[in-house]
Motif scaffolding. Sequence first.
Motif, mmCIF file in Angstrom:
data_model
loop_
_atom_site.group_PDB
_atom_site.id
_atom_site.type_symbol
_atom_site.label_atom_id
_atom_site.label_comp_id
_atom_site.label_asym_id
_atom_site.label_seq_id
_atom_site.Cartn_x
_atom_site.Cartn_y
_atom_site.Cartn_z
ATOM 1 N N LEU A 80 22.343 48.917 41.304
ATOM 2 C CA LEU A 80 23.728 48.629 41.698
ATOM 3 C C LEU A 80 23.934 48.930 43.184
ATOM 4 O O LEU A 80 24.701 49.816 43.560
ATOM 5 C CB LEU A 80 24.680 49.480 40.846
ATOM 6 C CG LEU A 80 24.479 49.356 39.331
ATOM 7 C CD1 LEU A 80 25.219 50.451 38.599
ATOM 8 C CD2 LEU A 80 24.900 47.983 38.861
ATOM 9 N N PRO A 81 23.285 48.182 44.059
ATOM 10 C CA PRO A 81 23.320 48.498 45.484
ATOM 11 C C PRO A 81 24.698 48.350 46.129
ATOM 12 O O PRO A 81 24.948 48.935 47.185
ATOM 13 C CB PRO A 81 22.323 47.507 46.094
ATOM 14 C CG PRO A 81 22.287 46.369 45.135
ATOM 15 C CD PRO A 81 22.498 46.981 43.778
ATOM 16 N N ASN A 82 25.609 47.601 45.529
ATOM 17 C CA ASN A 82 26.928 47.376 46.121
ATOM 18 C C ASN A 82 28.038 48.158 45.419
ATOM 19 O O ASN A 82 29.214 47.826 45.549
ATOM 20 C CB ASN A 82 27.255 45.877 46.089
ATOM 21 C CG ASN A 82 26.226 45.070 46.851
ATOM 22 O OD1 ASN A 82 25.866 45.410 47.971
ATOM 23 N ND2 ASN A 82 25.718 44.024 46.233
ATOM 24 N N THR A 83 27.665 49.180 44.696
ATOM 25 C CA THR A 83 28.629 49.975 43.939
ATOM 26 C C THR A 83 28.908 51.282 44.665
ATOM 27 O O THR A 83 27.995 51.917 45.195
ATOM 28 C CB THR A 83 28.084 50.253 42.521
ATOM 29 O OG1 THR A 83 27.887 48.989 41.874
ATOM 30 C CG2 THR A 83 29.021 51.088 41.704
ATOM 31 N N LYS A 84 30.177 51.695 44.684
ATOM 32 C CA LYS A 84 30.567 52.956 45.327
ATOM 33 C C LYS A 84 29.898 54.136 44.629
ATOM 34 O O LYS A 84 29.675 54.104 43.414
ATOM 35 C CB LYS A 84 32.087 53.138 45.279
ATOM 36 C CG LYS A 84 32.855 52.137 46.114
ATOM 37 C CD LYS A 84 34.334 52.464 46.099
ATOM 38 C CE LYS A 84 35.014 51.547 45.115
ATOM 39 N NZ LYS A 84 36.454 51.760 45.028
ATOM 40 N N SER A 85 29.625 55.175 45.404
ATOM 41 C CA SER A 85 28.896 56.327 44.860
ATOM 42 C C SER A 85 29.617 56.976 43.682
ATOM 43 O O SER A 85 28.974 57.397 42.725
ATOM 44 C CB SER A 85 28.603 57.352 45.956
ATOM 45 O OG SER A 85 29.797 57.802 46.546
ATOM 46 N N GLN A 86 30.955 57.053 43.718
ATOM 47 C CA GLN A 86 31.658 57.675 42.586
ATOM 48 C C GLN A 86 31.490 56.831 41.318
ATOM 49 O O GLN A 86 31.386 57.369 40.214
ATOM 50 C CB GLN A 86 33.124 57.911 42.886
ATOM 51 C CG GLN A 86 33.983 56.649 42.884
ATOM 52 C CD GLN A 86 35.427 56.937 43.240
ATOM 53 O OE1 GLN A 86 35.701 57.661 44.186
ATOM 54 N NE2 GLN A 86 36.333 56.376 42.472
ATOM 55 N N ARG A 104 22.787 44.794 33.043
ATOM 56 C CA ARG A 104 23.888 43.969 32.531
ATOM 57 C C ARG A 104 25.221 44.286 33.196
ATOM 58 O O ARG A 104 26.225 43.654 32.892
ATOM 59 C CB ARG A 104 23.981 44.136 31.022
ATOM 60 C CG ARG A 104 22.703 43.622 30.339
ATOM 61 C CD ARG A 104 22.723 43.752 28.839
ATOM 62 N NE ARG A 104 23.754 42.868 28.304
ATOM 63 C CZ ARG A 104 24.536 43.197 27.298
ATOM 64 N NH1 ARG A 104 24.427 44.364 26.723
ATOM 65 N NH2 ARG A 104 25.440 42.357 26.860
ATOM 66 N N ILE A 105 25.253 45.242 34.099
ATOM 67 C CA ILE A 105 26.488 45.581 34.805
ATOM 68 C C ILE A 105 26.744 44.529 35.876
ATOM 69 O O ILE A 105 25.866 44.202 36.668
ATOM 70 C CB ILE A 105 26.394 46.992 35.439
ATOM 71 C CG1 ILE A 105 26.345 48.045 34.331
ATOM 72 C CG2 ILE A 105 27.558 47.240 36.394
ATOM 73 C CD1 ILE A 105 26.019 49.442 34.821
ATOM 74 N N ASN A 106 27.963 44.012 35.883
ATOM 75 C CA ASN A 106 28.380 43.041 36.888
ATOM 76 C C ASN A 106 29.159 43.813 37.952
ATOM 77 O O ASN A 106 30.275 44.261 37.706
ATOM 78 C CB ASN A 106 29.238 41.960 36.235
ATOM 79 C CG ASN A 106 29.626 40.878 37.207
ATOM 80 O OD1 ASN A 106 29.502 41.038 38.420
ATOM 81 N ND2 ASN A 106 30.104 39.769 36.680
ATOM 82 N N GLU A 107 28.575 43.951 39.127
ATOM 83 C CA GLU A 107 29.187 44.774 40.173
ATOM 84 C C GLU A 107 30.557 44.269 40.618
ATOM 85 O O GLU A 107 31.368 45.039 41.113
ATOM 86 C CB GLU A 107 28.254 44.893 41.381
ATOM 87 C CG GLU A 107 27.051 45.778 41.098
ATOM 88 C CD GLU A 107 26.199 45.974 42.325
ATOM 89 O OE1 GLU A 107 26.357 47.007 43.002
ATOM 90 O OE2 GLU A 107 25.378 45.070 42.620
#
Length: 141
Positions: A80-86, A104-107
């Motif tokens: 998940l490279p475009n997901t916020k750290s929290q 399967r997570i859609n960012e």
Amino acid sequence: MYRIYREFPYAAIAEPSLPSALQIAVDHGLLATNMTIILAGSNEGFMESEVLGRKSRLYGRRTAQIRLLPFDYADAAKFLPNTKSQDLVRYYATFGGTPYCLARINESDGFEDNVLRLLLDNLLANGGVMIRLRGNGPILM
């Protein structure tokens, strides 16, 4: 040639004769071929007792065993490279390091939407599960 049985425990529970059929196939023909059978499953207890255990029809026919562990936080975060750290922490707390869920997570969806979708997909895929959504809402089976 490879034959891979993913989530072998589910197949063996649904068809109890499957381990016996594999044992017969291995003993009466597959040993003379270049076929490799891979039995995979996330139910570790079943794999230990019903596939690898002394009472199993497949006992003594294993040539290798690999225990795959979930990813640690750092490796899981690479999904998940475009997901916020929290949110990365929240995803890891919810799904751990399981590659199947992480992939399967859609960012572009939010954390709550992804969790709801993935949990409902999992519940519905495993059949026979009944849940009620908020009050008098629909019953999903």
